[in-house]
Design an enzyme around this catalytic site. Structure first.
Site, PDB file in Angstrom:
ATOM      1  N   ASP A 222     -11.902  -9.080   5.160  1.00  0.00           N
ATOM      2  CA  ASP A 222     -12.711  -9.145   3.814  1.00  0.00           C
ATOM      3  C   ASP A 222     -14.139 -10.344   3.837  1.00  0.00           C
ATOM      4  OD1 ASP A 222     -13.615  -5.968   3.222  1.00  0.00           O
ATOM      5  OD2 ASP A 222     -13.740  -6.211   1.748  1.00  0.00           O
TER       6      ASP A 222
ATOM      7  N   LYS B 266       3.018 -15.162   2.832  1.00  0.00           N
ATOM      8  CA  LYS B 266       2.806 -16.077   1.781  1.00  0.00           C
ATOM      9  C   LYS B 266       5.220 -15.822   1.693  1.00  0.00           C
ATOM     10  CE  LYS B 266       1.635 -17.645  -2.167  1.00  0.00           C
ATOM     11  NZ  LYS B 266       1.048 -18.870  -2.677  1.00  0.00           N
TER      12      LYS B 266
ATOM     13  N   ASP C 102      -2.845 -17.906   1.400  1.00  0.00           N
ATOM     14  CA  ASP C 102      -4.147 -18.950  -0.053  1.00  0.00           C
ATOM     15  C   ASP C 102      -4.761 -19.878   0.905  1.00  0.00           C
ATOM     16  OD1 ASP C 102      -1.409 -20.718   0.384  1.00  0.00           O
ATOM     17  OD2 ASP C 102      -1.544 -20.918  -1.824  1.00  0.00           O
TER      18      ASP C 102
ATOM     19  N   ASP D  73      -6.066  -6.945   4.168  1.00  0.00           N
ATOM     20  CA  ASP D  73      -7.628  -6.614   3.944  1.00  0.00           C
ATOM     21  C   ASP D  73      -8.331  -6.916   2.856  1.00  0.00           C
ATOM     22  OD1 ASP D  73      -8.905  -4.162   2.568  1.00  0.00           O
ATOM     23  OD2 ASP D  73      -8.175  -4.896   0.137  1.00  0.00           O
TER      24      ASP D  73
ATOM     25  N   TYR E 144       0.811  -1.130   0.071  1.00  0.00           N
ATOM     26  CA  TYR E 144       0.153  -0.017  -0.300  1.00  0.00           C
ATOM     27  C   TYR E 144       0.592   1.107   0.178  1.00  0.00           C
ATOM     28  CZ  TYR E 144      -5.108  -1.752   0.445  1.00  0.00           C
ATOM     29  OH  TYR E 144      -5.896  -2.445   0.568  1.00  0.00           O
TER      30      TYR E 144
HETATM   31  C1  IPM Z   1     -10.186  -0.917   4.198  1.00  0.00           C
HETATM   32  C2  IPM Z   1     -10.547  -0.319   2.397  1.00  0.00           C
HETATM   33  C3  IPM Z   1      -9.710   0.218   2.547  1.00  0.00           C
HETATM   34  C4  IPM Z   1      -8.123  -0.418   2.151  1.00  0.00           C
HETATM   35  C5  IPM Z   1      -9.677   0.957   1.182  1.00  0.00           C
HETATM   36  C6  IPM Z   1     -10.707   1.971   1.071  1.00  0.00           C
HETATM   37  C7  IPM Z   1      -7.867   2.096   1.002  1.00  0.00           C
HETATM   38  O1  IPM Z   1     -10.420  -1.397   1.227  1.00  0.00           O
HETATM   39  O2  IPM Z   1     -10.423  -0.108   5.267  1.00  0.00           O
HETATM   40  O3  IPM Z   1     -10.265  -2.302   4.664  1.00  0.00           O
HETATM   41  O4  IPM Z   1      -8.208  -1.446   1.163  1.00  0.00           O
HETATM   42  O5  IPM Z   1      -7.397   0.043   3.154  1.00  0.00           O
HETATM   43 MN    MN Z   2     -10.337  -3.501   2.584  1.00  0.00          MN
END
Ligand code: IPM
Ligand code: MN
Length: 359
Positions: free
Chosen positions: A252, A192, A224, A248, A143
């Site tokens: 999710d 990884k 993975d 990240d 990032y």
């Molecule tokens: C999160 C979001 C952010 C990230 C984006 C919006 C930059 O997906 O907070 O997880 O990737 O960190």
């Molecule tokens: Mn995210």
């Protein structure tokens, strides 16, 4: 009289202002119940700041955050800004605020609420007992590495670099171990290391400091494989610690296990007690302004702030219990309602939770 805690409030875009308004009611109710005092100051952040100030993270917003004890953030982003150049994107503000406030650690709990098990796409028997935390490194890796484009014989080439130093790895991994210590004492370090040099350094660092935490059971999991195991045996995970981009993606995935992203809170922490708290969900532009958003994730983010920054554990319990009581009584916003025709709106949900807050 309790000392005054300063909270920078950044409502942001989309449903952000709506869910923040409910969280502010919870703050007020906490003042009444416990005699605590909160001083909130609002700042422009995200798309709204781009529109009004020409930058997603204005200097005065950052200044408000820096003099606060904690930051409460709604959500940022929306289609309006999606095609903007990088400097004029809400996401750039998010990365900027993380870096500027030194928030290297992102904590995202994924807990199954028993009464919402049906909301998940996974079978209830797979989910049973799932209660995990993803600890994500937040200010390093791909990032924040050097990025550029160059011309080649094969056309334009784009480069993103992933860089980690030992200090960055060590501080986040230690935090993973510390959090595991307060829970079921299991840490999964995700990397990884079969391919990436940054991951090999990560794994070496984990192994070097692991002897400091003999009470914590450590496993190394390739990213993975982790993505797969999260679907297969989610309940076996306690704390997962990993680098920025893996975190990240996995956070999710972990959030979706619960089937109710509208319920999940998160904390971003640096050195010391300062923290930024926000719901895991985004700005949901499709329902913004309709009063349908679920405010629970933001309300639970306040509880997380009480626990991790202020040490107000009893008040945090009061909030968590109020949320549980309201859900147990069958109240649902549209995102978690089985019968959508029975769904209640944002303010109704906030009012019910405030009403259920009891010492
Ligand atoms: C999160 C979001 C952010 C990230 C984006 C919006 C930059 O997906 O907070 O997880 O990737 O960190
Ligand atoms: Mn995210």
């Amino acid at each position: 009289m309790a000392d005054v805690k300063k909270i920078a409030v950044l409502p942001g875009d989309g449903i952000g202002p709506e869910v923040i308004a409910e969280a502010e009611k919870v703050l007020k109710k906490t003042e009444e119940l416990f005699g605590y005092r909160f001083e909130t100051e609002r700042g422009l952040f995200g798309g709204i700041a781009i529109d009004q100030r020409g930058t997603p993270l204005p200097d005065d917003t950052l200044a408000i955050c820096k003099k606060a004890d904690a930051v409460l953030l709604g959500a940022v982003g929306g289609p309006k800004w999606d095609n903007n150049p990088k400097e004029l994107r809400p996401e750039t503000g998010l990365l900027g605020i993380r870096k500027a406030l030194g928030l290297f650690s992102n904590i995202r709990p994924a807990v199954i609420f028993d009464c919402l098990k049906d909301a998940s796409t996974l079978k209830p028997e797979v989910l049973d007992g799932t209660d995990l935390i993803v600890v994500r490194e937040l200010t390093g890796g791909i990032y924040f590495g050097e990025k550029f484009r160059r011309e080649t014989a094969n056309g334009q080439e784009a480069v993103d670099t992933c860089v980690y130093n030992v200090k960055e790895v060590e501080r986040i991994v230690r935090q993973g171990f510390e959090i595991a210590r307060t829970r079921r004492k299991k840490l999964a370090s995700v990397d990884k290391a079969n391919v990436l040099e940054t991951s090999r350094l990560w794994r070496e660092t984990v192994n070097r400091i692991a002897p400091d935490y003999p009470d914590v059971e450590l496993e190394h999991v390739l990213v993975d494989n982790c993505a797969m195991q999260l679907l297969r045996r989610p309940a076996s995970f306690d704390v997962i610690v990993t680098e920025n981009m893996f975190g990240d993606i996995l956070s999710d995935e972990a959030a979706m296990l619960t089937g109710s992203i509208g319920m999940l809170s998160s904390a971003s922490l640096g050195e010391g007690s300062f923290g930024l708290y926000e719901p895991v969900h985004g700005s949901a532009p499709d329902i913004a302004g309709t009063g349908a958003a679920n405010p629970i994730a933001t309300i639970l983010s306040v509880a997380l702030m009480f626990r991790l920054t202020f040490g107000y554990h009893e008040a945090a319990d009061v909030i968590d219990n109020a949320v549980k009581a309201v859900l147990d009584a069958g109240h649902r916003t549209g995102d978690i309602a089985v019968d959508k025709s029975q769904a209640i709106g944002t303010t109704a949900m906030g009012d019910l939770i405030v009403g259920a807050m009891k010492k």
